[in-house]
Design a protein around this motif. Structure first.
Motif, PDB file in Angstrom:
ATOM      1  N   ALA A   1       1.008  -5.926  -9.525  1.00  0.00           N
ATOM      2  CA  ALA A   1       1.221  -4.529  -9.700  1.00  0.00           C
ATOM      3  C   ALA A   1       1.327  -3.763  -8.512  1.00  0.00           C
ATOM      4  O   ALA A   1       2.229  -2.810  -8.439  1.00  0.00           O
ATOM      5  CB  ALA A   1       0.118  -4.125 -10.762  1.00  0.00           C
ATOM      6  N   GLU A   2       0.659  -3.765  -7.197  1.00  0.00           N
ATOM      7  CA  GLU A   2       0.485  -3.158  -6.155  1.00  0.00           C
ATOM      8  C   GLU A   2       1.733  -3.444  -5.594  1.00  0.00           C
ATOM      9  O   GLU A   2       2.338  -2.645  -4.748  1.00  0.00           O
ATOM     10  CB  GLU A   2      -0.477  -3.328  -5.297  1.00  0.00           C
TER      11      GLU A   2
ATOM     12  N   SER B   1       0.790  -1.216  -0.120  1.00  0.00           N
ATOM     13  CA  SER B   1       0.113   0.094  -0.067  1.00  0.00           C
ATOM     14  C   SER B   1       0.847   1.023   0.011  1.00  0.00           C
ATOM     15  O   SER B   1       1.961   1.475   0.689  1.00  0.00           O
ATOM     16  CB  SER B   1      -1.049   0.000   1.154  1.00  0.00           C
TER      17      SER B   1
ATOM     18  N   ILE C   1      -9.233  -8.621  -5.795  1.00  0.00           N
ATOM     19  CA  ILE C   1      -8.348  -8.287  -6.686  1.00  0.00           C
ATOM     20  C   ILE C   1      -7.873  -9.349  -7.560  1.00  0.00           C
ATOM     21  O   ILE C   1      -8.078 -10.617  -7.081  1.00  0.00           O
ATOM     22  CB  ILE C   1      -7.307  -7.358  -6.332  1.00  0.00           C
ATOM     23  N   THR C   2      -7.244  -9.420  -8.771  1.00  0.00           N
ATOM     24  CA  THR C   2      -6.616 -10.262  -9.494  1.00  0.00           C
ATOM     25  C   THR C   2      -5.492 -10.561  -9.143  1.00  0.00           C
ATOM     26  O   THR C   2      -4.678  -9.791  -8.770  1.00  0.00           O
ATOM     27  CB  THR C   2      -6.888 -10.115 -11.076  1.00  0.00           C
ATOM     28  N   ARG C   3      -4.689 -11.642  -9.617  1.00  0.00           N
ATOM     29  CA  ARG C   3      -3.188 -11.952  -9.469  1.00  0.00           C
ATOM     30  C   ARG C   3      -2.408 -10.758 -10.134  1.00  0.00           C
ATOM     31  O   ARG C   3      -1.640 -10.418  -9.360  1.00  0.00           O
ATOM     32  CB  ARG C   3      -3.013 -13.276 -10.369  1.00  0.00           C
ATOM     33  N   GLU C   4      -3.020 -10.399 -11.097  1.00  0.00           N
ATOM     34  CA  GLU C   4      -2.142  -9.247 -11.824  1.00  0.00           C
ATOM     35  C   GLU C   4      -2.200  -7.900 -11.261  1.00  0.00           C
ATOM     36  O   GLU C   4      -1.160  -7.316 -11.115  1.00  0.00           O
ATOM     37  CB  GLU C   4      -2.827  -8.993 -13.106  1.00  0.00           C
ATOM     38  N   GLU C   5      -3.326  -7.588 -10.422  1.00  0.00           N
ATOM     39  CA  GLU C   5      -3.449  -6.345  -9.608  1.00  0.00           C
ATOM     40  C   GLU C   5      -2.525  -6.652  -8.453  1.00  0.00           C
ATOM     41  O   GLU C   5      -2.041  -5.518  -7.929  1.00  0.00           O
ATOM     42  CB  GLU C   5      -4.846  -6.111  -9.204  1.00  0.00           C
ATOM     43  N   SER C   6      -2.412  -7.809  -7.654  1.00  0.00           N
ATOM     44  CA  SER C   6      -1.757  -7.881  -6.705  1.00  0.00           C
ATOM     45  C   SER C   6      -0.136  -7.699  -6.790  1.00  0.00           C
ATOM     46  O   SER C   6       0.441  -7.262  -6.152  1.00  0.00           O
ATOM     47  CB  SER C   6      -1.853  -9.523  -6.040  1.00  0.00           C
TER      48      SER C   6
ATOM     49  N   ASP D   1       4.631  -1.298  -7.219  1.00  0.00           N
ATOM     50  CA  ASP D   1       4.216   0.032  -6.866  1.00  0.00           C
ATOM     51  C   ASP D   1       5.000   0.390  -5.478  1.00  0.00           C
ATOM     52  O   ASP D   1       5.480   1.442  -5.397  1.00  0.00           O
ATOM     53  CB  ASP D   1       3.027   0.570  -6.900  1.00  0.00           C
TER      54      ASP D   1
ATOM     55  N   ARG E   1      -9.435  -9.818  -0.789  1.00  0.00           N
ATOM     56  CA  ARG E   1      -9.025  -8.643  -1.273  1.00  0.00           C
ATOM     57  C   ARG E   1      -9.787  -8.117  -2.427  1.00  0.00           C
ATOM     58  O   ARG E   1     -10.055  -6.999  -2.791  1.00  0.00           O
ATOM     59  CB  ARG E   1      -7.575  -8.915  -1.835  1.00  0.00           C
TER      60      ARG E   1
END
Length: 395
Positions: free
Chosen positions: A127-128, A84, A120-125, A131, A118
């Motif tokens: 990406a976060e 986060s 969310i998708t694997r791809e989103e996890s 970041d 969460r």
């Protein structure tokens, strides 16, 4: 299983999670000042990394982190963060771009958590995670670790995507969390071996095991056998639900079985019990009777057969040396004691230990002792010493 002499032993780093995972369990909350005292105790007994807290969770944790950062002089300190942006900013504000500040970022490792926790998708996890780690590095973090939450229930291809991204972005440590304590040693060791095979040699592999099935220590040891370089543990094994890998038990195993595991730590065993007493006071932790190393009865016995053997040689029933852990051996006289301990006491105070006298004392001090009553050997010795002055003089 590896063997070897002292020069071949791998040094296992110890990450003390008492002040974060240990503290967040019900009833374990501590003030910032208490945390500083325990952090200094952890540094004194040789913890390599002390987890200061979760600054993003509260102002109290942020303050504890600031104080711990100011007071530790040799150990590193870690802050816990979700993947986060907000958490990372708060951790960097509390701990600063300090060379000994490890910014620990946690990613979502299982489809179960992605879907039901969460959303969310694997791809989103992935990406976060990217970041969050990039931000930590941009803000001056020089030591970033990445933890895979619920790794023991995660798919290997997703874990590999998370770990690869984390390392590419600057993570120097990868942590595999058996978040629900569901893994067996074989399962957890297999996971650790797989992840170790993906990592560059310079990246540290760390374990984080929970004790829901009583396997946290066994799983951590399986992790070491599979190539883990670091163990996350807590004093007394405190932590969520049934707790975490007990730090003092890990230290004991690697002190006594170092050649078997080909590994050792720099933990100062004699400082663990005083630190545990400090923790127990801080969180009003009731004494354990049967806990290894720090339990009330860890180095105590009332049973007659055991006492007879220990009076002849403590090694008969005592594998761990209590003095190495800052403890004392304790022989207690009660319903389960025998005549051997009475003969020993009489001889020690210079009184004839004839059978009649021993039988009389046995009936009085052992056979008819109230259920649950035990008397310390030294206290009983003083009582007998006062009781037999004439007989001692005659002898």
């Amino acid at each position: 299983m590896t063997t070897g002499n002292a020069s071949e032993l791998r040094r296992i780093s110890v990450f003390d999670a008492t002040l974060r995972d240990g503290e967040q369990a019900p009833g374990n909350a501590m003030s910032a000042q208490r945390k500083v005292a325990l952090a200094l105790a952890a540094e004194a007994y040789g913890a390599d990394v002390v987890e200061a807290g979760f600054p993003g969770s509260s102002a109290e944790d942020a303050e504890a982190t600031r104080l711990i950062a100011q007071n530790l002089t040799t150990a590193r300190f870690a802050t816990f963060n979700r993947a986060s942006i907000s958490d990372v900013r708060k951790s960097m504000l509390a701990g600063g771009a300090h060379p000994r500040h490890q910014v620990q970022i946690c990613g979502t490792g299982s489809d179960l958590h992605l879907r039901h926790k969460r959303g969310i998708t694997r791809e989103e996890s992935v990406a976060e995670v990217r970041d969050a780690i990039r931000l930590a590095v941009e803000l001056g973090a020089t030591d970033v670790s990445f933890g895979v939450e619920d790794a023991s229930r995660g798919a290997l291809d997703h874990i590999k995507a998370l770990v690869s991204t984390a390392v590419e972005c600057g993570a120097g440590t990868v942590i595999l969390a058996d978040t629900t304590g569901c893994a067996t040693p074989h399962e957890y060791g297999t996971l650790c071996a797989a992840v170790r095979s993906w990592l560059p040699d310079e990246v540290i592999l760390s374990t984080h095991c929970h004790d829901d099935m009583g396997l946290s220590l066994a799983n951590a040891l399986a992790g070491i056998e599979a190539g883990a370089d670091q163990i996350q543990a807590t004093l007394g094994g405190i932590g969520e639900r049934a707790g975490n890998t007990p730090l003092e038990e890990l230290a004991a195993v690697l002190a006594y079985k170092s050649e078997q595991y080909g590994a050792t730590t720099d933990i100062r065993l004699e400082r663990l019990y005083p630190a545990h007493e400090l923790l127990a006071e801080a969180i009003a932790l009731p004494p354990y009777r049967n806990k290894a190393v720090v339990g009330v009865n860890s180095f105590a016995t009332e049973a007659g057969i055991h006492q007879d053997g220990m009076l002849k040689n403590p090694l008969n029933y005592e594998f761990l040396d209590p003095h190495r852990f800052g403890r004392e051996r304790s022989l207690l006289v009660g319903r389960h004691s025998g005549r051997a301990v009475l003969r020993y006491l009489l001889t020690r105070i210079g009184v004839d230990d004839d059978d009649g006298r021993v039988d009389e004392l046995y009936e009085e001090l052992v056979a008819n002792t109230p259920v649950g009553f035990c008397e310390d050997l030294e206290d009983l010795a003083k009582r007998l010493d006062d009781r037999f002055p004439a007989a001692r003089a005659d002898a």
